[in-house]
Design an enzyme around this catalytic site. Structure first.
Site, PDB file in Angstrom:
ATOM      1  N   ARG A  51       0.841  -1.208   0.000  1.00 11.94           N
ATOM      2  CA  ARG A  51       0.000   0.000   0.000  1.00 11.94           C
ATOM      3  C   ARG A  51       0.874   1.256   0.000  1.00 11.94           C
ATOM      4  O   ARG A  51       0.551   2.250  -0.661  1.00 11.94           O
ATOM      5  CB  ARG A  51      -0.956  -0.008   1.197  1.00 11.94           C
ATOM      6  CG  ARG A  51      -1.933   1.151   1.161  1.00 11.94           C
ATOM      7  CD  ARG A  51      -2.997   1.047   2.233  1.00 11.94           C
ATOM      8  NE  ARG A  51      -2.443   1.150   3.572  1.00 11.94           N
ATOM      9  CZ  ARG A  51      -3.160   0.983   4.685  1.00 11.94           C
ATOM     10  NH1 ARG A  51      -4.460   0.692   4.607  1.00 11.94           N
ATOM     11  NH2 ARG A  51      -2.600   1.100   5.866  1.00 11.94           N
ATOM     12  N   ARG A  99       8.978  27.198  -0.857  1.00  9.93           N
ATOM     13  CA  ARG A  99       7.537  26.951  -0.894  1.00  9.93           C
ATOM     14  C   ARG A  99       6.978  27.268  -2.272  1.00  9.93           C
ATOM     15  O   ARG A  99       6.571  28.386  -2.573  1.00  9.93           O
ATOM     16  CB  ARG A  99       6.809  27.751   0.199  1.00  9.93           C
ATOM     17  CG  ARG A  99       5.397  27.202   0.375  1.00  9.93           C
ATOM     18  CD  ARG A  99       4.509  27.989   1.292  1.00  9.93           C
ATOM     19  NE  ARG A  99       3.140  27.489   1.148  1.00  9.93           N
ATOM     20  CZ  ARG A  99       2.353  27.777   0.118  1.00  9.93           C
ATOM     21  NH1 ARG A  99       2.759  28.601  -0.819  1.00  9.93           N
ATOM     22  NH2 ARG A  99       1.147  27.241   0.034  1.00  9.93           N
ATOM     23  N   HIS A 101       4.713  25.018  -5.387  1.00 12.27           N
ATOM     24  CA  HIS A 101       3.981  23.752  -5.562  1.00 12.27           C
ATOM     25  C   HIS A 101       4.715  22.747  -6.457  1.00 12.27           C
ATOM     26  O   HIS A 101       4.475  21.550  -6.348  1.00 12.27           O
ATOM     27  CB  HIS A 101       2.585  24.011  -6.150  1.00 12.27           C
ATOM     28  CG  HIS A 101       1.664  24.695  -5.186  1.00 12.27           C
ATOM     29  ND1 HIS A 101       1.864  25.983  -4.749  1.00 12.27           N
ATOM     30  CD2 HIS A 101       0.540  24.268  -4.569  1.00 12.27           C
ATOM     31  CE1 HIS A 101       0.918  26.324  -3.910  1.00 12.27           C
ATOM     32  NE2 HIS A 101       0.085  25.297  -3.786  1.00 12.27           N
ATOM     33  N   LYS A 143      -2.810   6.979   1.204  1.00  9.34           N
ATOM     34  CA  LYS A 143      -2.704   7.212   2.652  1.00  9.34           C
ATOM     35  C   LYS A 143      -1.849   8.461   2.850  1.00  9.34           C
ATOM     36  O   LYS A 143      -0.646   8.398   3.135  1.00  9.34           O
ATOM     37  CB  LYS A 143      -2.119   5.977   3.360  1.00  9.34           C
ATOM     38  CG  LYS A 143      -2.450   5.949   4.843  1.00  9.34           C
ATOM     39  CD  LYS A 143      -2.360   4.562   5.407  1.00  9.34           C
ATOM     40  CE  LYS A 143      -2.500   4.529   6.932  1.00  9.34           C
ATOM     41  NZ  LYS A 143      -3.737   5.028   7.483  1.00  9.34           N
ATOM     42  N   GLU A 175     -16.422   5.356   4.529  1.00  6.64           N
ATOM     43  CA  GLU A 175     -15.636   4.726   5.608  1.00  6.64           C
ATOM     44  C   GLU A 175     -15.710   5.614   6.840  1.00  6.64           C
ATOM     45  O   GLU A 175     -16.474   6.573   6.883  1.00  6.64           O
ATOM     46  CB  GLU A 175     -14.186   4.537   5.151  1.00  6.64           C
ATOM     47  CG  GLU A 175     -13.492   5.815   4.751  1.00  6.64           C
ATOM     48  CD  GLU A 175     -12.071   5.605   4.230  1.00  6.64           C
ATOM     49  OE1 GLU A 175     -11.436   4.602   4.586  1.00  6.64           O
ATOM     50  OE2 GLU A 175     -11.599   6.470   3.466  1.00  6.64           O
TER      51      GLU A 175
HETATM   52  N1  PDD Z   1      -5.895   4.986   9.897  1.00  7.59           N
HETATM   53  N2  PDD Z   1      -9.633   4.442   6.503  1.00  7.59           N
HETATM   54  C1  PDD Z   1      -8.964   5.524   6.919  1.00  7.59           C
HETATM   55  C2  PDD Z   1      -9.376   6.851   6.402  1.00  7.59           C
HETATM   56  C3  PDD Z   1      -7.899   5.385   7.836  1.00  7.59           C
HETATM   57  O1  PDD Z   1      -7.223   6.478   8.226  1.00  7.59           O
HETATM   58  C4  PDD Z   1      -7.569   4.099   8.324  1.00  7.59           C
HETATM   59  C5  PDD Z   1      -6.456   3.877   9.303  1.00  7.59           C
HETATM   60  C6  PDD Z   1      -8.305   2.993   7.864  1.00  7.59           C
HETATM   61  C7  PDD Z   1      -7.994   1.590   8.303  1.00  7.59           C
HETATM   62  O2  PDD Z   1      -6.862   1.096   7.625  1.00  7.59           O
HETATM   63  P1  PDD Z   1      -5.937  -0.036   8.239  1.00  7.59           P
HETATM   64  O3  PDD Z   1      -6.819  -1.196   8.549  1.00  7.59           O
HETATM   65  O4  PDD Z   1      -4.980  -0.315   7.163  1.00  7.59           O
HETATM   66  O5  PDD Z   1      -5.294   0.515   9.499  1.00  7.59           O
HETATM   67  C8  PDD Z   1      -9.320   3.204   6.938  1.00  7.59           C
HETATM   68  C9  PDD Z   1      -4.746   4.887  10.738  1.00  7.59           C
HETATM   69  C10 PDD Z   1      -4.810   3.850  11.780  1.00  7.59           C
HETATM   70  C11 PDD Z   1      -4.368   6.266  11.225  1.00  7.59           C
HETATM   71  O6  PDD Z   1      -4.524   7.197  10.457  1.00  7.59           O
HETATM   72  O7  PDD Z   1      -3.895   6.395  12.357  1.00  7.59           O
END
Ligand code: PDD
Length: 280
Positions: A51, A99, A101, A143, A175
């Site tokens: 990921r 700074r 972009h 992420k 989510e």
């Molecule tokens: N967050 N969706 C979002 C928006 C998240 O930020 C997270 C996890 C998850 C769950 O993903 P996973 O099972 O891979 O931890 C779903 C982490 C824990 C955080 O931001 O601290």
């Protein structure tokens, strides 16, 4: 004092320094991962590293390390920690630049990793969640460290005495602010599909896999706002929370207001899997 990892060095946290021109600071220009460490074993390491690669390529960055280099680096932090069960964090930003972009002016990436003892929490009797509009951007499969919307949503949840916000976009559940969502409706477990509007959660994927293997049907399909309100059970999942039952949604009880039987089943098979990993 426990060490953190910063740009190739292991340092006490109070000696770690980054520039005010780091793009993580000025733009939130970076990605991260959070791993669960169980009995000093990094849970689902390969899945997290995959990921991470996907997040990096989505923001036009190369991975500074190979998987085996990551593994070595992270295991060192895990072994240095005083705790057996930990929450392991890593963050990569595009590094330092004026700074502007434009991304090609950035120097080398900033790489930071730390481990801390897994915070103690017991959510086994269930939590309250609120329902909120999903105000985030369209690239939620990345992420990204740019988490202002999630910070606001979690704060709105806490103002309502809740632990999580369950998000709805165009009448569909996406989510949680920092978790994935499952519901049980008419005896079927459902979780939203990985269509780019959610983070492909490592815990989510494992729960889907384990449920299906154990003969509990789990559908990856759209959940409407109305379905959320009539669900028999709601759970949220994340690496550090694992599988948490939601027993209050806004001011309404979910089911009979107690964690449900499907949640118990999911928790048990997840525990068994974790235990088997520990012994492997
Ligand atoms: N967050 N969706 C979002 C928006 C998240 O930020 C997270 C996890 C998850 C769950 O993903 P996973 O099972 O891979 O931890 C779903 C982490 C824990 C955080 O931001 O601290």
């Amino acid at each position: 004092m426990q060490n953190i990892f910063l740009n190739g060095e292991y340092l006490p946290i109070n000696q770690a320094r980054i520039s005010v021109f780091d793009r993580g600071f000025t733009f939130g220009d970076g990605v991260y991962e959070v791993f669960l460490v169980y009995h000093r074993k990094i849970f689902r390491l390969q899945e997290h590293l995959e990921r991470l690669n996907n997040s990096l390529s989505a923001i036009y960055m190369d991975n500074p390390y190979s998987d085996s280099q990551w593994q070595e680096l992270l295991i060192k932090l895990v072994m240095d920690s005083p705790a057996d069960n930990q929450s392991l964090y890593l963050q990569i930003t595009r590094g330092v630049s004026e700074r502007d972009h434009a991304i090609d002016i950035a120097e080398k990436p900033t790489v930071f990793a730390m481990s801390k003892p897994l915070p103690e929490h017991d959510f086994s009797s269930g939590i309250k969640a609120i329902v909120a509009d999903d105000i985030r951007w369209q690239l939620c499969y990345i992420k990204a460290t740019t988490l202002l919307a999630s910070v606001i949503l979690r704060h709105q949840a806490s103002l309502a005495g809740a632990k999580e916000a369950i998000l709805v976009k165009d009448d569909s559940v996406t989510e949680g602010a920092a978790s994935n969502v499952f519901i049980v409706i008419d005896g079927v477990v459902k979780t939203p599909p990985k269509d780019g509007r959610i983070l492909p959660g490592i815990t989510r994927d494992l729960v889907v896999e384990l449920l299906n293997e154990s003969g509990v049907v789990c559908q990856e399909s759209n959940i409407t706002r109305d379905e959320l309100y009539v669900a028999e059970e709601i759970w949220v999942t994340s690496s550090t929370w694992e599988i948490v039952p939601v027993v209050m949604l806004d001011d309404t009880r979910v089911g009979d207001g107690r964690p449900g039987q499907y949640w118990e089943r999911a928790r048990d098979i997840y525990r068994q899997f974790k235990e088997a990993q520990r012994q492997s």
